[in-house]
Design an enzyme around this catalytic site. Structure first.
Site, PDB file in Angstrom:
ATOM      1  CB  CYS A   1      -0.936   0.035   1.211  1.00 55.78           C
ATOM      2  SG  CYS A   1      -1.600  -1.573   1.684  1.00 55.78           S
TER       3      CYS A   1
ATOM      4  CB  CYS B   1      -0.435   3.878  -4.216  1.00 53.84           C
ATOM      5  SG  CYS B   1      -0.010   3.018  -5.743  1.00 53.84           S
ATOM      6  CG  HIS B   2      -2.692   4.580  -0.237  1.00 50.30           C
ATOM      7  ND1 HIS B   2      -3.795   5.325  -0.597  1.00 50.30           N
ATOM      8  CD2 HIS B   2      -2.896   3.338  -0.723  1.00 50.30           C
ATOM      9  CE1 HIS B   2      -4.640   4.540  -1.267  1.00 50.30           C
ATOM     10  NE2 HIS B   2      -4.114   3.333  -1.362  1.00 50.30           N
TER      11      HIS B   2
ATOM     12  CG  HIS C   1       5.096   7.775 -10.630  1.00 55.19           C
ATOM     13  ND1 HIS C   1       5.063   7.340  -9.341  1.00 55.19           N
ATOM     14  CD2 HIS C   1       5.146   6.652 -11.388  1.00 55.19           C
ATOM     15  CE1 HIS C   1       5.096   6.021  -9.293  1.00 55.19           C
ATOM     16  NE2 HIS C   1       5.141   5.577 -10.536  1.00 55.19           N
TER      17      HIS C   1
ATOM     18  CG  HIS D   1       2.629   4.776 -15.331  1.00 57.56           C
ATOM     19  ND1 HIS D   1       3.627   3.970 -15.827  1.00 57.56           N
ATOM     20  CD2 HIS D   1       2.712   4.674 -13.986  1.00 57.56           C
ATOM     21  CE1 HIS D   1       4.269   3.389 -14.817  1.00 57.56           C
ATOM     22  NE2 HIS D   1       3.731   3.808 -13.684  1.00 57.56           N
TER      23      HIS D   1
HETATM   24 FE1  DHE Z   1       7.158   1.158 -10.520  1.00 56.56          FE
HETATM   25  C1  DHE Z   1       9.604   2.517 -12.538  1.00 56.56           C
HETATM   26  C2  DHE Z   1       7.413   3.779  -8.418  1.00 56.56           C
HETATM   27  C3  DHE Z   1       4.324   0.095  -8.941  1.00 56.56           C
HETATM   28  C4  DHE Z   1       7.336  -1.777 -12.216  1.00 56.56           C
HETATM   29  N1  DHE Z   1       8.288   2.847 -10.503  1.00 56.56           N
HETATM   30  C5  DHE Z   1       9.208   3.250 -11.453  1.00 56.56           C
HETATM   31  C6  DHE Z   1       9.717   4.548 -11.090  1.00 56.56           C
HETATM   32  C7  DHE Z   1       9.111   4.899  -9.911  1.00 56.56           C
HETATM   33  C8  DHE Z   1       8.211   3.829  -9.545  1.00 56.56           C
HETATM   34  C9  DHE Z   1       9.327   6.158  -9.117  1.00 56.56           C
HETATM   35  C10 DHE Z   1      10.717   5.360 -11.897  1.00 56.56           C
HETATM   36  C11 DHE Z   1      12.135   4.924 -11.636  1.00 56.56           C
HETATM   37  C12 DHE Z   1      13.126   5.672 -12.522  1.00 56.56           C
HETATM   38  O1  DHE Z   1      12.881   5.796 -13.738  1.00 56.56           O
HETATM   39  O2  DHE Z   1      14.161   6.130 -12.028  1.00 56.56           O
HETATM   40  N2  DHE Z   1       6.019   1.838  -8.962  1.00 56.56           N
HETATM   41  C13 DHE Z   1       6.343   2.913  -8.214  1.00 56.56           C
HETATM   42  C14 DHE Z   1       5.373   3.064  -7.136  1.00 56.56           C
HETATM   43  O3  DHE Z   1       5.426   3.922  -6.211  1.00 56.56           O
HETATM   44  C15 DHE Z   1       4.268   2.120  -7.386  1.00 56.56           C
HETATM   45  C16 DHE Z   1       3.047   2.874  -7.936  1.00 56.56           C
HETATM   46  C17 DHE Z   1       3.757   1.370  -6.154  1.00 56.56           C
HETATM   47  C18 DHE Z   1       4.801   0.635  -5.368  1.00 56.56           C
HETATM   48  O4  DHE Z   1       4.562   0.324  -4.199  1.00 56.56           O
HETATM   49  O5  DHE Z   1       5.901   0.357  -5.860  1.00 56.56           O
HETATM   50  C19 DHE Z   1       4.900   1.249  -8.479  1.00 56.56           C
HETATM   51  N3  DHE Z   1       5.998  -0.540 -10.601  1.00 56.56           N
HETATM   52  C20 DHE Z   1       4.894  -0.771  -9.865  1.00 56.56           C
HETATM   53  C21 DHE Z   1       4.337  -2.073 -10.146  1.00 56.56           C
HETATM   54  O6  DHE Z   1       3.294  -2.577  -9.621  1.00 56.56           O
HETATM   55  C22 DHE Z   1       5.191  -2.700 -11.190  1.00 56.56           C
HETATM   56  C23 DHE Z   1       4.393  -2.912 -12.491  1.00 56.56           C
HETATM   57  C24 DHE Z   1       5.768  -4.046 -10.745  1.00 56.56           C
HETATM   58  C25 DHE Z   1       6.507  -3.942  -9.444  1.00 56.56           C
HETATM   59  O7  DHE Z   1       7.725  -3.868  -9.467  1.00 56.56           O
HETATM   60  O8  DHE Z   1       5.860  -3.892  -8.393  1.00 56.56           O
HETATM   61  C26 DHE Z   1       6.263  -1.631 -11.365  1.00 56.56           C
HETATM   62  N4  DHE Z   1       8.264   0.498 -12.107  1.00 56.56           N
HETATM   63  C27 DHE Z   1       8.232  -0.780 -12.577  1.00 56.56           C
HETATM   64  C28 DHE Z   1       9.279  -0.924 -13.581  1.00 56.56           C
HETATM   65  C29 DHE Z   1       9.932   0.311 -13.687  1.00 56.56           C
HETATM   66  C30 DHE Z   1       9.269   1.194 -12.745  1.00 56.56           C
HETATM   67  C31 DHE Z   1       9.550  -2.199 -14.380  1.00 56.56           C
HETATM   68  C32 DHE Z   1      11.104   0.678 -14.608  1.00 56.56           C
HETATM   69  C33 DHE Z   1      10.585   0.976 -15.984  1.00 56.56           C
HETATM   70  C34 DHE Z   1      11.659   1.410 -16.952  1.00 56.56           C
HETATM   71  O9  DHE Z   1      11.559   1.012 -18.137  1.00 56.56           O
HETATM   72  O10 DHE Z   1      12.572   2.147 -16.569  1.00 56.56           O
END
Ligand code: DHE
Length: 539
Positions: free
Chosen positions: A48, A51-52, A332, A374
């Protein structure tokens, strides 16, 4: 004056009556046994908090402070947690993650006062630093015959591991341990080192010259983190290639600069401060996306809750210079435009994309795009009518917005405007990808509601963007998430994200399936990162 004195008690008593009324409408604070509270704290951190927010003040998700949560009954809150909402919150029960009892527990937890996680200072960070193989004990040349530039590192989220796959033979060369629910990966500028960051803020570095690659150092920079990058500048201001790395923490709200060869922590910088617009103090401004400038010794860090971008000059850590650019709240994820002079990042809860000029270190533009952009790192290509554009999908609606980026060129009138809107198969878009050698633009809809949609990708023809996309059903299981091109730009790798994960590889010309990598080690594959494309910011 006399009259006012006479009125004052009346005003005070009616205000008190209002408060009493408001309190009467709040549900009582549920009592919880310590072990239940501890269990709920763990679930909150894992599922949680991202996001929160750790302090439950809200960001991508709504605020969950007791003044809000106690307006609902435990039963109602538990239903929301179990079933999700139309506003995009996942149904943790229907997704098979939480039981009915867990949802009930979490409902009670969010009606209690939030407890701030502990701070994590340099002393604690240093205590976690492990140098498994010091630089002088590492190989002095590449110890294998594989092509490092074509390797693809794949996050195996729930296994807490990374798979390193040979991009030429498609063989899983090895897997290495990483932090918990590892979130993203980047490479050192030379491509020798792979840097990983776990949700638990554990950073690791893997030496790709070794046979097989091994983790040579690790450190925990905080309690929660999502981003990492390396130093990518070499020029008149110094040679910083492969010299430094930086982690963006969610908790404590800070960033930590590390030695790029050893991960030794060098400096912690806090991000607590005031929101850019209303100048209200925020106790938890989290660091989201980070990019490394190629034109100055700088990283650009996005600070989610205060709505600021920090241009951090790493050339002199003692006389430390940070330029703060006011932008928009809830920053984000994002990436460079094709020229790498501009950095575009989503202010997702404000439905906007922000662009900054990393040369002048100023805001370049803010554009309203649609419901919750996103981009991941986004995608760049030349639109036949509007010239160079940057593309982002949206979480909240079936939309890919193309934003003009040709600031100094013949399409400059379109810069920082949405020039075209494409319609993919559904909402829930998380990632998008193209390649300079490709005519295709691939978009996932990993968080769509409809099973057929989240198991498919939409592929647009960028020479004819108005044509409807080809919709490719990738499989009958899991959610389909994140695309990556190979170095040549003629293959696209897609993840089937579930416990029995798969990587499906498509021929980018014919859009036909070329290979399906199924292996018991491929547990919950998410992001995939080709060495060459990632270190050169090709997307
Ligand atoms: Fe991510 C990138 C935060 C949920 C997979 N994710 C990012 C970035 C942030 C972020 C700040 C950018 C990093 C950068 O570029 O320097 N993500 C968050 C959250 O806060 C969120 C909403 C909830 C959480 O608790 O993490 C969240 N993210 C997810 C997922 O549910 C995903 C699909 C699977 C997982 O890992 O939990 C997911 N996020 C990814 C991936 C990237 C990413 C694969 C990198 C993408 C790229 O091509 O650079």
């Amino acid at each position: 004056m006399k009259k006012l004195h006479f009125l004052l008690p009346l005003l005070v008593s009616s205000a008190m009556a209002g408060t009493a009324l408001a309190q009467a409408q709040l549900q009582p604070v549920p009592t919880m046994a310590k072990e239940d509270f501890d269990k709920a704290t763990g679930i909150y951190f894992n599922r949680c908090g991202g996001c929160h927010g750790s302090l439950r003040k809200g960001a991508t998700g709504k605020p969950l402070t007791p003044d809000k949560t106690r307006t609902k009954t435990v039963e109602n809150l538990a239903k929301i947690i179990y079933n999700g909402t139309d506003a995009g919150m996942p149904g943790w029960g229907t997704a098979g993650v939480l039981s009915k009892d867990d949802a009930d527990l979490m409902a009670k937890f969010v009606q209690n006062e939030p407890v701030a996680p502990p701070e994590f200072n340099m002393k604690e960070i240093q205590a976690t630093w492990k140098l498994h193989v010091p630089p002088e004990k590492r190989p002095t040349k590449v110890m294998h015959k594989r092509n490092i530039d074509t390797l693809v590192a794949v996050i195996l989220r729930d296994a807490g591991k990374i798979a390193i796959i040979d991009g030429d033979t498609k063989e899983i060369w090895t897997t290495v341990d990483s932090g918990f629910a590892v979130h993203t990966l980047r490479y050192s500028h030379s491509g020798r080192y792979l840097y990983t960051i776990g949700r638990d803020a554990k950073a690791t570095m893997v030496d790709l010259w070794m046979d097989p690659p091994q983790t040579v150092a690790e450190v925990k920079t905080g309690i929660e983190a999502r981003s990492i990058d390396s130093s990518k500048y070499k020029g008149p201001k110094g040679d910083f290639l492969d010299k430094l790395a930086v982690v963006g923490n969610y908790w404590p709200p800070s960033y930590v600069i590390l030695d790029g060869q050893t991960l030794e922590p060098k400096k912690v910088v806090g991000t607590r401060g005031y929101t850019y617009d209303t100048n209200e103090y925020h106790p938890e401004p989290r660091v989201a996306a980070i990019v490394a400038s190629h034109i100055d010794p700088e990283w650009i860090l996005t600070v989610k809750e205060t709505g600021q971008l920090l241009v951090v000059d790493y050339s002199d850590l003692k006389n430390f210079k940070v330029t703060t650019i006011e932008a928009e709240r809830f920053l984000h994820d994002g990436g460079f435009d094709a020229s790498k002079r501009y950095f575009l990042v989503a202010a997702n809860m404000r439905d906007k994309m922000v662009a900054i000029d990393i040369k002048t270190k100023k805001l370049a533009g803010i554009v309203e795009t649609g419901n919750k952009p996103h981009p991941g790192r986004g995608a760049n290509f030349v639109d036949p009518k509007f010239g160079p554009v940057y593309a982002t999908p949206h979480l909240g609606e079936p939309l890919v917005a193309l934003i003009g980026t040709d600031v100094g060129g013949k399409h400059k009138a379109n810069a920082w405007k949405v020039v075209r809107k494409l319609v993919p198969a559904g909402e829930g878009g998380l990632f998008i990808k193209t390649h300079p050698k490709s005519d295709h633009l691939w978009v996932d809809h990993a968080l769509a509601k409809d099973e057929n949609v989240y198991r498919s990708v939409s592929v647009f023809d960028i020479k004819n963007p108005d044509a409807p996309p080809r919709i490719i059903k990738v499989g009958d299981r899991g959610r389909v998430v994140h695309m990556e091109y190979n170095k040549a730009g003629n293959e696209v790798w897609v993840s089937v994200w579930d416990r029995k994960g798969e990587i499906v590889i498509y021929d980018d010309k014919t859009l036909k399936e070329k290979a399906r990598l199924a292996d018991p080690r491929l547990v919950t594959p998410t992001g995939k990162f080709n060495v060459y494309n990632t270190r050169h910011d090709i997307y």
